[in-house]
Design an enzyme around this catalytic site. Structure first.
Site, mmCIF file in Angstrom:
data_model
loop_
_atom_site.group_PDB
_atom_site.id
_atom_site.type_symbol
_atom_site.label_atom_id
_atom_site.label_comp_id
_atom_site.label_asym_id
_atom_site.label_seq_id
_atom_site.Cartn_x
_atom_site.Cartn_y
_atom_site.Cartn_z
ATOM 1 N N GLU A 8 20.677 4.718 40.766
ATOM 2 C CA GLU A 8 20.079 3.387 40.646
ATOM 3 C C GLU A 8 19.686 2.819 42.008
ATOM 4 O OE1 GLU A 8 21.829 1.230 36.733
ATOM 5 O OE2 GLU A 8 23.358 2.016 38.093
ATOM 6 N N GLU B 55 26.617 7.008 32.511
ATOM 7 C CA GLU B 55 27.484 5.903 32.095
ATOM 8 C C GLU B 55 27.885 5.966 30.622
ATOM 9 O OE1 GLU B 55 25.677 4.453 35.908
ATOM 10 O OE2 GLU B 55 25.019 5.659 34.195
#
Length: 719
Positions: free
Chosen positions: A151, A172
């Site tokens: 990210e 995740e």
């Protein structure tokens, strides 16, 4: 001193004083290439390197202190950019890592809901600076970039990636969270929704698969791809060309669902397909994958800021769920820690070198073993079987799989040719004469395996290790009668070999320490997790699984409707139902192992007369597909079967199975098959796909009360 926007997070950082901080180290680099007629460029880039000061065995991670330092560093760079001192900022990492994601050791200490919300907002505060620093920002992805690490790259204006970079992804959903720092919003707009959901949903739920640099470039995550030898130099030069306008950056996969109705339709279709995948993989028992899709769908027409609020809300909720805590135990404490430091493993210094491998058998399992040995060890591997046709078929299978890897870009042409050249076949076991390690993968029959070992021992050196891939038979019995029984070890893989990460290393009473050490080192070289198990029937995974499957089959034979029996375990979120698993393993194989366990342990292990009738009739599974995509038991199959008159409800089946599991694991531990309940958990997660969100099979049995009902105590005293 100027106040920082990150001062508000000081209390959060104070919660984790032991965090290993990944520092933000900055140096200025004058970009190569001419500018304005001078001999060197007047463009200056601030190169920010993320480094925890430790060697490559200690990945860089993101905790509160790390993110605060990163944020404050970026604030200072923003001021320098505004003053005209720098024309760009680039982020890279220490060797082999950009960043390996959030520091789970730290995150699991944040117990209060407000801590979760602060952690989410802290990441956004830092990453928003990268996205809007006043000058272009670049990410040079030199290695592992997982979760928050990827990210960081997604928040930058431009990205390069190394062909040598591995371990890129947004895992995740696998660990019980959502990509909470912009990934759900930014990734699909770069790659398209289908590729993004493969990375955010399909890969995490497929044994946490990641991608490499080449794939990251091909799907549109990165704008340029460079070789690792001079990756930083090439990336800097490319950045200079972008800044000076000499290189235009095109993004053919980039989309905007708010501006294109066709893209919005693709978005919805991709989400629908992903939800079906989640249901199939988890039975919707784990909350995180659904939350990822909730944010993905709600963010279709949202701004990045609006999506960030959705991410913060989802992260705050998920960090407080028991499923997240259980996943952290399963992933961090078991897979990452215990899996890398196996209980009872001898000193690795005792291990012998393995420069050639022999595989007895050339069937599907043997061929898979040959492929993994050749790919990972890069040593010669020879397959043998009873005739040339079988040998040729086995070698052809290996070569065919290598061609598939080449076609997918996972092997270079040179590597593919070298790997194929390593795998040969022979009808004579004399081909093993100079092998250091020979593993048998023949029919699961003790007399056959004993004969194989006797024949192999006659041609190999006294130091050659003899391994068996048996799933249920006695390794001790196989070694009986050999001149060197101390060289025999169990080395049990799971199918499919390339995918399943577990190897049960079976120690027989006479197994030598050096032999055992070699087995553990070899498993690590094969990128597998090894667990030491005692030589007891079916070891751990198959013993536990067959007890579970036997109980379900018994309830069916007693009169429970098939649909009730097969779906009763849905709350466990297992990767497939018992009857589907039996069909996939093969009914004859499942029946053979059940019979072996019945012989070893008695009536605790049900041997189904109905299942034998299916086998005798050549029927491969109980269920048959229907035209509408469902399944049914064909009338012809039902006519073969007979049932009792004592049906159970789904709740009764579930409780019965939980209690049976608690009993079997309790007995297994009392027999010393493994060192502790953590090893049972690790085996079931890696060898049977036990769901991470349940935190291991023994904590689950503690939570539902089965362990206390059956054994009088919990497996984990503090739970």
């Amino acid at each position: 001193m100027t106040a920082s926007a990150f001062d508000q997070f000081a209390d959060l950082a104070a919660e984790v004083p032991s965090e290993i901080v990944t520092h933000s180290l900055v140096k200025d680099v004058v970009l190569p290439g001419p500018a304005g007629g001078r001999g060197r460029s007047s463009l200056k880039i601030a190169l920010l390197t993320l480094d925890n000061g430790l060697d490559h065995s200690k990945p860089t991670t993101l905790g509160p202190n790390t993110l605060i330092e990163l944020g404050r560093t970026l604030e200072a760079l923003r001021e320098r950019a505004a003053a005209g001192e720098i024309q760009a900022v680039a982020v890279t990492g220490k060797p082999y890592f950009l960043v390996a994601g959030a520091d789970l050791t730290t995150v699991k200490q944040l117990r209060k809901p407000e801590h979760g919300a602060q952690m989410a907002r802290l990441g956004h505060a830092a990453y928003d600076l990268l996205a809007d620093l006043g000058v272009p920002t670049f990410a040079f992805i030199n290695g592992v970039a997982l979760g928050g690490g990827l990210e960081i790259a997604l928040a930058c204006t431009y990205r390069t990636v190394s062909t040598g970079a591995n371990g890129l992804g947004l895992p995740e959903a696998f660990i019980g969270l959502v990509p909470g720092w912009g990934g759900v919003y930014r990734l699909p707009r770069l790659t398209g929704p289908e590729a993004a959901l493969k990375i955010m949903i399909e890969n995490p739920l497929s044994n946490n698969r990641t991608i490499g640099g080449k794939e990251a470039f091909s799907v549109g995550i990165a704008d340029a791809l460079f070789e690792p030898a001079d990756f930083l130099e090439q990336s800097l030069a490319w950045a200079g060309n972008v800044l000076s306008g000499r290189t235009a950056v095109g993004r053919p996969n980039a989309v905007d669902p708010s501006a294109d109705a066709a893209v919005a339709e693709r978005w919805d279709a991709a989400a629908k397909a992903a939800r079906a995948l989640v249901a199939a993989k988890t039975g919707d028992a784990a909350p995180a994958p659904g939350k990822v899709l909730d944010v993905f769908e709600a963010g279709k027409l949202a701004t990045q800021k609006e999506s960030a609020e959705l991410e913060v809300e989802a992260l705050t909720y998920l960090m407080q769920t028991p499923e997240f805590r259980d996943t952290v135990y399963a992933f961090l404490d078991l897979v990452q820690r215990r899996g890398k430091r196996p209980a009872g493993a001898p000193d690795a210094k005792l291990a012998r070198p393995v420069t050639k491998v022999g595989v007895v058998g050339a069937g599907l399992m043997a061929s898979q073993l040959a492929l993994v040995f050749a790919r990972q060890l890069k040593v010669p591997v020879v397959l043998t079987d009873i005739d040339e046709a079988r040998v040729d078929k086995g070698v052809a299978y290996v070569h065919g799989e290598i061609e598939k890897l080449l076609a997918k870009g996972r092997l270079s042409p040179g590597a593919a040719n070298r790997t194929k050249a390593l795998v040969t076949g022979s009808v004579s076991k004399a081909a093993f004469a100079d092998a250091d390690f020979v593993i048998e993968a023949v029919f699961e029959e003790l007399t056959v395996k004993k004969q194989v070992f006797a024949e192999v021992e006659a041609v190999v050196s006294p130091e050659c290790i003899l391994a068996t891939n048996t799933s249920s038979l006695s390794v001790t019995a196989m070694a009986e009668g050999l001149e060197h029984p101390e060289r025999v070890v169990g080395f049990h893989f799971f199918n499919p070999v390339a995918v399943m990460p577990l190897v049960e290393v079976v120690r027989a009473p006479e197994t030598d320490e050096a032999v055992l050490a070699t087995a553990f080192v070899l498993a690590k070289s094969l990128k597998k997790t090894a667990v030491l198990v005692k030589d007891a029937a079916a070891f751990v995974v198959n013993r536990v699984l067959l007890r579970l499957m036997g109980e379900v089959t018994a309830t069916f034979d007693e009169g429970t409707p098939a649909e009730v029996a097969d779906t009763a375990l849905k709350p466990m979120g297992l990767p497939m139902t018992p009857f589907t698993l039996a069909a996939m393993v093969g009914l004859p194989v499942a029946q053979h192992v059940a019979e072996s366990l019945h012989s070893a342990f008695g009536d605790r292990f049900h041997v189904s007369a109905n299942q034998q009738k299916l086998i005798d009739a050549g029927i491969k599974g109980l269920w048959a597909p229907t035209a509408d995509g469902g399944h049914e038991i064909p009338a012809a199959t039902l006519e073969l079967l007979s049932f009792g008159d004592a049906p159970s409800t789904a709740e009764q089946v579930l409780t019965r199975c939980e209690d049976a599991l608690a009993e079997e694991i309790g007995l297994l531990l009392s027999e010393g098959v493994v060192a502790g309940p953590e090893d049972v958990d690790l085996c079931m997660i890696l060898g049977a796909g036990w769901p991470m969100h349940l935190g291991g099979i023994t904590p689950y049995l503690d939570r539902v009360g089965a362990s206390e009902r059956v054994t009088g105590r919990k497996f984990h005293a503090g739970s």
